[in-house]
Design a protein around this motif. Structure first.
Motif, PDB file in Angstrom:
ATOM      1  N   THR A 115      36.987  41.690  27.340  1.00 43.83           N
ATOM      2  CA  THR A 115      38.022  42.237  26.492  1.00 43.83           C
ATOM      3  C   THR A 115      39.421  42.235  27.149  1.00 43.83           C
ATOM      4  N   GLY A 116      39.459  42.079  28.595  1.00 44.24           N
ATOM      5  CA  GLY A 116      40.499  41.903  29.300  1.00 44.24           C
ATOM      6  C   GLY A 116      40.984  43.270  29.775  1.00 44.24           C
ATOM      7  N   ALA A 117      40.104  44.362  29.780  1.00 42.54           N
ATOM      8  CA  ALA A 117      40.260  45.649  30.383  1.00 42.54           C
ATOM      9  C   ALA A 117      40.164  45.557  31.821  1.00 42.54           C
ATOM     10  N   TRP A 118      40.878  46.167  32.834  1.00 36.34           N
ATOM     11  CA  TRP A 118      40.810  46.072  34.250  1.00 36.34           C
ATOM     12  C   TRP A 118      40.184  46.968  34.750  1.00 36.34           C
ATOM     13  N   GLY A 119      39.591  46.879  36.074  1.00 32.36           N
ATOM     14  CA  GLY A 119      38.717  47.994  36.701  1.00 32.36           C
ATOM     15  C   GLY A 119      37.241  47.420  36.597  1.00 32.36           C
ATOM     16  N   HIS A 120      36.854  46.209  36.315  1.00 30.56           N
ATOM     17  CA  HIS A 120      35.652  45.809  36.069  1.00 30.56           C
ATOM     18  C   HIS A 120      35.078  44.777  37.248  1.00 30.56           C
ATOM     19  N   MET A 121      33.877  44.740  37.520  1.00 30.57           N
ATOM     20  CA  MET A 121      33.573  43.582  38.547  1.00 30.57           C
ATOM     21  C   MET A 121      32.040  43.189  37.980  1.00 30.57           C
ATOM     22  N   GLY A 122      31.683  41.809  37.952  1.00 27.96           N
ATOM     23  CA  GLY A 122      30.680  41.331  37.698  1.00 27.96           C
ATOM     24  C   GLY A 122      29.983  40.641  38.960  1.00 27.96           C
ATOM     25  N   LEU A 123      28.804  39.829  38.668  1.00 28.95           N
ATOM     26  CA  LEU A 123      28.439  38.962  39.691  1.00 28.95           C
ATOM     27  C   LEU A 123      29.384  37.788  39.748  1.00 28.95           C
ATOM     28  N   GLY A 124      29.896  37.313  38.636  1.00 24.22           N
ATOM     29  CA  GLY A 124      30.960  36.125  38.732  1.00 24.22           C
ATOM     30  C   GLY A 124      32.126  36.388  39.636  1.00 24.22           C
ATOM     31  N   THR A 125      32.607  37.712  39.523  1.00 23.39           N
ATOM     32  CA  THR A 125      33.690  38.201  40.317  1.00 23.39           C
ATOM     33  C   THR A 125      33.423  37.996  41.609  1.00 23.39           C
ATOM     34  N   TYR A 153      36.047  34.541  33.337  1.00 25.09           N
ATOM     35  CA  TYR A 153      36.083  33.518  34.465  1.00 25.09           C
ATOM     36  C   TYR A 153      36.228  32.100  33.969  1.00 25.09           C
ATOM     37  N   VAL A 154      37.004  31.454  34.899  1.00 23.59           N
ATOM     38  CA  VAL A 154      37.284  30.118  34.590  1.00 23.59           C
ATOM     39  C   VAL A 154      36.598  29.289  35.589  1.00 23.59           C
ATOM     40  N   SER A 155      36.342  28.138  35.508  1.00 23.67           N
ATOM     41  CA  SER A 155      35.726  27.167  36.356  1.00 23.67           C
ATOM     42  C   SER A 155      36.773  26.578  37.190  1.00 23.67           C
ATOM     43  N   PRO A 156      36.626  26.779  38.432  1.00 25.18           N
ATOM     44  CA  PRO A 156      37.744  26.107  39.522  1.00 25.18           C
ATOM     45  C   PRO A 156      38.008  24.605  39.162  1.00 25.18           C
ATOM     46  N   PHE A 157      37.079  23.966  38.318  1.00 29.64           N
ATOM     47  CA  PHE A 157      37.290  22.690  38.127  1.00 29.64           C
ATOM     48  C   PHE A 157      38.513  22.462  36.794  1.00 29.64           C
ATOM     49  N   TYR A 158      38.499  23.524  36.101  1.00 31.37           N
ATOM     50  CA  TYR A 158      39.326  23.491  34.973  1.00 31.37           C
ATOM     51  C   TYR A 158      40.788  24.394  35.109  1.00 31.37           C
ATOM     52  N   SER A 159      41.044  24.655  36.248  1.00 31.82           N
ATOM     53  CA  SER A 159      42.336  25.405  36.504  1.00 31.82           C
ATOM     54  C   SER A 159      43.266  24.909  37.425  1.00 31.82           C
ATOM     55  N   PRO A 160      44.411  25.152  37.161  1.00 37.47           N
ATOM     56  CA  PRO A 160      45.009  25.406  35.845  1.00 37.47           C
ATOM     57  C   PRO A 160      44.652  24.372  34.770  1.00 37.47           C
ATOM     58  N   CYS A 161      44.765  24.816  33.598  1.00 36.80           N
ATOM     59  CA  CYS A 161      44.280  23.926  32.330  1.00 36.80           C
ATOM     60  C   CYS A 161      45.604  23.622  31.714  1.00 36.80           C
ATOM     61  N   ILE A 162      46.276  22.387  32.054  1.00 36.71           N
ATOM     62  CA  ILE A 162      47.376  22.027  31.395  1.00 36.71           C
ATOM     63  C   ILE A 162      47.513  21.034  30.222  1.00 36.71           C
ATOM     64  N   ALA A 163      46.320  21.088  29.406  1.00 38.08           N
ATOM     65  CA  ALA A 163      46.428  20.152  28.557  1.00 38.08           C
ATOM     66  C   ALA A 163      46.555  21.118  26.999  1.00 38.08           C
ATOM     67  N   HIS A 164      46.818  20.349  25.965  1.00 33.54           N
ATOM     68  CA  HIS A 164      46.744  21.178  24.611  1.00 33.54           C
ATOM     69  C   HIS A 164      45.342  21.392  24.144  1.00 33.54           C
ATOM     70  N   ASN A 165      44.437  20.840  24.535  1.00 29.17           N
ATOM     71  CA  ASN A 165      43.130  20.832  24.187  1.00 29.17           C
ATOM     72  C   ASN A 165      42.239  21.757  24.994  1.00 29.17           C
ATOM     73  N   CYS A 166      43.109  22.706  25.842  1.00 34.09           N
ATOM     74  CA  CYS A 166      42.130  23.578  26.556  1.00 34.09           C
ATOM     75  C   CYS A 166      41.809  24.888  25.909  1.00 34.09           C
ATOM     76  N   VAL A 167      40.677  25.300  26.167  1.00 38.58           N
ATOM     77  CA  VAL A 167      39.990  26.490  25.764  1.00 38.58           C
ATOM     78  C   VAL A 167      41.088  27.846  26.062  1.00 38.58           C
ATOM     79  N   PRO A 168      41.349  28.503  24.784  1.00 37.45           N
ATOM     80  CA  PRO A 168      42.311  29.569  25.143  1.00 37.45           C
ATOM     81  C   PRO A 168      41.572  30.350  26.200  1.00 37.45           C
ATOM     82  N   MET A 169      42.389  30.949  27.275  1.00 38.60           N
ATOM     83  CA  MET A 169      42.013  31.819  28.215  1.00 38.60           C
ATOM     84  C   MET A 169      42.910  33.052  28.202  1.00 38.60           C
ATOM     85  N   GLY A 170      42.266  34.270  27.930  1.00 32.43           N
ATOM     86  CA  GLY A 170      43.158  35.409  27.882  1.00 32.43           C
ATOM     87  C   GLY A 170      44.041  35.766  29.230  1.00 32.43           C
ATOM     88  N   GLY A 171      45.071  35.482  29.430  1.00 34.33           N
ATOM     89  CA  GLY A 171      45.947  35.891  30.510  1.00 34.33           C
ATOM     90  C   GLY A 171      45.861  34.947  31.492  1.00 34.33           C
TER      91      GLY A 171
END
Length: 281
Positions: free
Chosen positions: A188-198, A73-91
């Protein structure tokens, strides 16, 4: 015909001329400031309180520069994150476009577009004009300002850029849709999962799209400047759908404003370790 008001003296007329606005001699001389007997001040006061609360919260989160990503999950306040100091986001939409020279929060590079869209929105103009500027504070309640120039002078003439912010808002909504799709993964990036955040991100993006498409500019783009609807059946059908949303523009404006704050706060709680995201499957 009797008006029910006392005759106006020369001194009163002179005072009204000095005040200007609705108190000029060309207007009806009504002793009371207004004739409303209901609690008309509740609506503008509530609007001002709601908008102020969002401004305070979003300012805090925009400058925090922390706890905005909890895989997936990524906050809508920080997406897209276009700066060099962004936290790495898998995909995710973390694009290193702005170099190391940018030392502030990456949210400040992105929020200008959705906030600019909302700030110039026709509904929000009415909301904060009444809530903060008392221009006018409510229907049938005159504003306290002696002059009224509308939006034909600087800086309010800049409100006309709303139609251009609409295109940026669509782009940002598209990226947030991508983020929502990524929410159907596990940590871990595996598809086919859903949480409350989804579900939180899904509800947020639905409301954001509904608010964006209900925009008056969208309605004009879809069906404006058409002389004969029968010659453009597809655009007419789209115009009808957008018109249905447009009738609920105010409600969608508030619902999406709340949902984007809730989505950000949820990601903040998970990223900060306040609690673990419940997974359904």
């Amino acid at each position: 015909m009797a008006t029910g008001t006392d005759p106006e003296t020369t001194a009163d007329a002179g005072a009204r001329t000095a005040r200007g606005g609705v108190d000029t001699p060309s207007r009806a001389a009504i002793p009371a400031r207004h004739l409303r007997r209901d609690r008309w001040w509740l609506a503008p006061a509530g609007t001002a309180a709601g908008l102020l609360a969002f401004v305070v919260y979003s300012t805090w989160r925009a400058f925090a520069n922390s706890d905005y990503y909890a895989a997936p999950y990524v906050s809508p306040f920080y997406s897209p994150c276009i700066a060099h100091n962004c936290v790495p986001m898998g995909g995710g939409a973390d694009w290193d476009w702005i170099g190391p020279w940018w030392g502030l929060s990456p949210a400040l590079l992105v929020l200008i577009f959705p906030l600019g869209f909302r700030l110039t929105c026709y509904y929000y103009r009415k909301a904060y004009y009444r809530g903060f500027w008392a221009s006018p504070p409510a229907c049938a309640v005159p504003e306290p300002h002696a002059k009224y120039t509308g939006e034909n002078r600087f800086p309010l003439i800049l409100q006309n850029v709303h139609r251009y912010f609409f295109y940026f808002a669509v782009l940002v909504a598209g990226i947030l849709t991508y983020d929502t799709v990524l929410g159907f993964r596990d940590g871990t990036g595996a598809w086919g999962h859903m949480g409350l955040g989804t579900l939180v991100l899904l509800a947020n993006i639905v409301l954001i799209w509904a608010y964006t498409l209900s925009c008056h500019s969208c309605r004009h783009i879809v069906g404006g400047r058409l002389r004969t609807f029968s010659k453009h059946p597809v655009r007419y059908r789209l115009w009808g759908w957008v018109s249905v949303l447009n009738a609920r523009h105010m409600q969608l404006a508030w619902a999406s404003l709340v949902s984007v704050a809730v989505a950000d706060f949820y990601v903040y709680l998970v990223a900060s370790g306040a609690f673990d995201d419940p997974r359904f499957f």
